[in-house]
Design a protein around this motif. Structure first.
Motif, mmCIF file in Angstrom:
data_model
loop_
_atom_site.group_PDB
_atom_site.id
_atom_site.type_symbol
_atom_site.label_atom_id
_atom_site.label_comp_id
_atom_site.label_asym_id
_atom_site.label_seq_id
_atom_site.Cartn_x
_atom_site.Cartn_y
_atom_site.Cartn_z
ATOM 1 N N MET A 1 1.670 2.535 9.736
ATOM 2 C CA MET A 1 1.343 2.161 8.159
ATOM 3 C C MET A 1 2.373 1.543 7.745
ATOM 4 N N ASP A 2 2.535 0.537 7.009
ATOM 5 C CA ASP A 2 3.523 0.034 6.486
ATOM 6 C C ASP A 2 3.658 -0.194 5.243
ATOM 7 N N PHE A 3 2.340 -0.646 4.505
ATOM 8 C CA PHE A 3 2.401 -0.963 3.079
ATOM 9 C C PHE A 3 1.380 0.047 2.483
ATOM 10 N N VAL A 4 1.540 -0.137 1.113
ATOM 11 C CA VAL A 4 0.856 0.757 0.228
ATOM 12 C C VAL A 4 0.227 -0.281 -0.845
ATOM 13 N N CYS A 5 -1.065 -0.017 -1.020
ATOM 14 C CA CYS A 5 -1.639 -1.083 -1.888
ATOM 15 C C CYS A 5 -1.341 -0.879 -3.460
ATOM 16 N N GLN A 6 -1.003 -1.929 -4.175
ATOM 17 C CA GLN A 6 -0.620 -1.747 -5.522
ATOM 18 C C GLN A 6 -1.566 -1.121 -6.488
ATOM 19 N N HIS A 7 -2.876 -1.236 -5.952
ATOM 20 C CA HIS A 7 -3.844 -1.154 -6.919
ATOM 21 C C HIS A 7 -4.567 0.077 -6.619
ATOM 22 N N CYS A 8 -4.780 0.819 -5.568
ATOM 23 C CA CYS A 8 -5.200 2.242 -5.370
ATOM 24 C C CYS A 8 -4.364 2.967 -4.453
ATOM 25 N N GLY A 9 -3.208 2.753 -4.141
ATOM 26 C CA GLY A 9 -2.369 3.375 -3.394
ATOM 27 C C GLY A 9 -2.539 3.821 -1.886
ATOM 28 N N ALA A 10 -3.678 2.927 -1.215
ATOM 29 C CA ALA A 10 -3.956 3.311 0.001
ATOM 30 C C ALA A 10 -3.106 2.756 1.153
ATOM 31 N N LEU A 11 -2.748 3.496 1.959
ATOM 32 C CA LEU A 11 -1.743 2.899 3.332
ATOM 33 C C LEU A 11 -2.438 1.826 3.735
ATOM 34 N N LYS A 12 -1.684 0.871 4.226
ATOM 35 C CA LYS A 12 -2.344 -0.175 4.819
ATOM 36 C C LYS A 12 -1.156 -0.623 6.006
ATOM 37 N N PHE A 13 -1.857 -1.449 7.263
ATOM 38 C CA PHE A 13 -1.106 -1.919 8.138
ATOM 39 C C PHE A 13 -0.489 -2.912 7.831
ATOM 40 N N ALA A 14 0.517 -3.499 8.579
ATOM 41 C CA ALA A 14 1.155 -4.747 8.244
ATOM 42 C C ALA A 14 0.432 -6.190 8.610
ATOM 43 N N GLY A 15 -0.418 -6.657 8.614
ATOM 44 C CA GLY A 15 -1.098 -7.955 8.564
ATOM 45 C C GLY A 15 -2.577 -7.547 8.179
ATOM 46 N N GLU A 16 -2.714 -6.522 7.542
ATOM 47 C CA GLU A 16 -4.158 -6.131 6.890
ATOM 48 C C GLU A 16 -4.503 -6.977 5.613
ATOM 49 N N THR A 17 -5.578 -7.525 5.542
ATOM 50 C CA THR A 17 -5.915 -8.271 4.335
ATOM 51 C C THR A 17 -5.578 -7.431 3.071
ATOM 52 N N PRO A 18 -5.096 -8.279 2.152
ATOM 53 C CA PRO A 18 -4.735 -7.759 0.785
ATOM 54 C C PRO A 18 -5.965 -7.652 0.081
ATOM 55 N N GLY A 19 -6.339 -6.568 -0.426
ATOM 56 C CA GLY A 19 -7.444 -5.999 -1.335
ATOM 57 C C GLY A 19 -8.686 -5.859 -0.456
ATOM 58 N N LEU A 20 -8.424 -5.230 0.868
ATOM 59 C CA LEU A 20 -9.655 -4.895 1.605
ATOM 60 C C LEU A 20 -9.841 -3.419 1.074
ATOM 61 N N CYS A 21 -9.058 -2.785 1.042
ATOM 62 C CA CYS A 21 -9.137 -1.311 0.539
ATOM 63 C C CYS A 21 -10.158 -1.033 -0.742
ATOM 64 N N CYS A 22 -9.513 -1.932 -1.934
ATOM 65 C CA CYS A 22 -10.266 -1.776 -3.339
ATOM 66 C C CYS A 22 -10.770 -2.977 -3.758
ATOM 67 N N LEU A 23 -10.794 -4.196 -2.961
ATOM 68 C CA LEU A 23 -11.093 -5.352 -3.300
ATOM 69 C C LEU A 23 -10.303 -5.776 -4.739
ATOM 70 N N SER A 24 -8.925 -5.660 -4.518
ATOM 71 C CA SER A 24 -8.047 -6.015 -5.663
ATOM 72 C C SER A 24 -8.124 -5.364 -6.850
ATOM 73 N N ALA A 25 -8.619 -3.895 -6.980
ATOM 74 C CA ALA A 25 -8.976 -3.165 -8.063
ATOM 75 C C ALA A 25 -10.339 -3.476 -8.598
ATOM 76 N N SER A 26 -11.374 -4.087 -7.910
ATOM 77 C CA SER A 26 -12.578 -4.341 -8.493
ATOM 78 C C SER A 26 -13.589 -3.356 -8.361
ATOM 79 N N ILE A 27 -13.122 -2.390 -7.038
ATOM 80 C CA ILE A 27 -13.837 -1.149 -6.893
ATOM 81 C C ILE A 27 -12.899 0.084 -7.196
#
Length: 105
Positions: A1-27
């Motif tokens: 896990m290389d990146f942290v989501c700027q909206h929800c703080g979820a740990l993400k892999f390097a090539g993972e779609t941005p906003g996949l975890c929280c839909l860019s803070a919409s959820i």
């Protein structure tokens, strides 16, 4: 896990779609705490958990194994010594014959 989501703080892999975890803070998920008995059991300190596992293994071992008999072990050791002496007899005889030849007889 290389990146942290700027909206929800979820740990993400390097090539993972941005906003996949929280839909860019919409959820936005609210944080909640649940104290289940299973969770409390896993939060026991390590020594108590280790003692519990050791006690369970000891109970299962004692229930399935025959008791240790030191006299049987002593008998087996005596049998091994006897067998070693018997199997060494030809070598001892050969050494005796070689010594007799060496003395000239």
């Amino acid at each position: 896990m290389d990146f942290v989501c700027q909206h929800c703080g979820a740990l993400k892999f390097a090539g993972e779609t941005p906003g996949l975890c929280c839909l860019s803070a919409s959820i936005i998920l609210k944080h909640f705490s649940v104290q289940s008995p299973l969770l409390v059991t896993f939060k026991m300190n390590f020594s108590c958990a280790l003692f519990f596992v050791f006690a369970c293994l000891s109970v299962f071992a004692m229930a399935s194994a025959a008791p240790w008999n030191p006299f049987k072990e002593l008998e087996r050791a005596g049998q091994r010594v006897r067998d070693a002496v018997i199997s060494a007899a030809p070598a001892v005889a050969t050494v005796g014959q070689a010594a007799a030849i060496a003395r000239g007889g």
